[in-house]
Design a protein around this motif. Sequence first.
Motif, short mmCIF file in Angstrom:
data_model
loop_
_atom_site.label_atom_id
_atom_site.label_comp_id
_atom_site.label_asym_id
_atom_site.label_seq_id
_atom_site.Cartn_x
_atom_site.Cartn_y
_atom_site.Cartn_z
N GLY A 39 0.84 -1.19 0.00
CA GLY A 39 0.00 0.00 0.00
C GLY A 39 0.87 1.24 0.00
O GLY A 39 1.97 1.25 -0.55
N ASN A 44 -0.73 3.37 -4.23
CA ASN A 44 -2.14 3.19 -4.56
C ASN A 44 -2.56 4.06 -5.74
O ASN A 44 -3.28 3.62 -6.64
CB ASN A 44 -3.02 3.50 -3.35
CG ASN A 44 -2.78 2.55 -2.19
OD1 ASN A 44 -2.28 1.44 -2.38
ND2 ASN A 44 -3.15 2.97 -1.00
N GLY A 248 -7.60 3.06 0.78
CA GLY A 248 -7.20 3.42 -0.58
C GLY A 248 -8.24 4.18 -1.38
O GLY A 248 -8.00 4.51 -2.55
N SER A 252 -7.10 6.17 -4.71
CA SER A 252 -7.59 5.73 -6.02
C SER A 252 -8.32 6.87 -6.73
O SER A 252 -8.24 7.00 -7.96
CB SER A 252 -8.52 4.52 -5.87
OG SER A 252 -9.70 4.86 -5.18
N PRO A 287 -6.45 -1.90 -0.82
CA PRO A 287 -6.43 -0.60 -1.49
C PRO A 287 -6.36 -0.62 -3.01
O PRO A 287 -6.39 0.43 -3.65
CB PRO A 287 -5.15 0.04 -0.94
CG PRO A 287 -4.23 -1.13 -0.74
CD PRO A 287 -5.11 -2.28 -0.33
N THR A 288 -6.26 -1.82 -3.63
CA THR A 288 -6.02 -1.87 -5.08
C THR A 288 -7.01 -2.80 -5.77
O THR A 288 -7.68 -3.62 -5.14
CB THR A 288 -4.59 -2.35 -5.38
OG1 THR A 288 -4.37 -3.61 -4.76
CG2 THR A 288 -3.56 -1.34 -4.87
#
Length: 298
Positions: A39, A44, A248, A252, A287-288
């Motif tokens: 992260g 991110n 995230g 993002s 987070p992804t």
Amino acid sequence: MSKKCLIIGAAMLDIIMEIDRLPRSGEDIYAKAQKMTVGGCAYNAADIMKHFHAEHTLFAPLGTGMYAEVIEEELKKNGHESAVKSGRMDNGYCLCMVEADGERTFVTLPGIESVFEKEWFDSLNMEDYESVYVSGYEIEGAGGDVILDFLERSPELLVYYAPGPRISYIPAEKADRMYSLHPVLHLNETESLAASGADTAEEAAERLEEMTQNTVIITMGAGGVLLREEGRTSVIQAEKAEVADTIGAGDSHIGAVMAMRASGADFEKAVRTANKVSALVVGVKGPTLTKEQFEKGL
């Protein structure tokens, strides 16, 4: 070839623990599940830009040690490479505690990403870049002045600044230097009130625009996104989302905004697309997004 965005910040190890609620002082609780992933705000944001095929350089230092080894391996696996390596110390990590409602609480142990050095920037060919992303975590840290020095030496760069939850801890001198660079400001509602002393997001946006003389983007969760641009305020509706966790979400969102702007979109269209992306991110754990999740969702 189009010019790149330089993404300055951290690639850290995120240790995500799912819990019913935060423990009280002295209490002993069980975690329901654990996940370990890469992260860090910069990583991110860069990962979203990768999905958009937007030109960028991840300028997140890899140190030397146990965490750095894991992070470097994960970066390669996910199609990333950091432009900076240092033998000075290990990378940091973040313990992310996610409660049943998806809210997250972070405990961060800083590492190499908090001590940026001037020499790292010397290898950059500045003709390759038109914009730069900076996170508040790194500005607050011991290397914050080095980053600000670099930005002040590079006035041709458009700065995207995401101060994050540490906004109240960033010294006033550093904050003033950053605002003098006229950044596009990206922050959530709570952060905007803390930064401006205002009582509402609308008032905060006006004050922050006066301070930066540039666009202000304030995310307000289900309330949408407040966009303040050239003296006008609009609210762009949020996308409906089933929340797994909120890790995230902001990273993002700014990553998508930067990617869309680089492709020529105006801020309204960029924010609308970013709202879709962040809704996808809060719907997954961590987070992804995978390539499949991103392409299916957009």
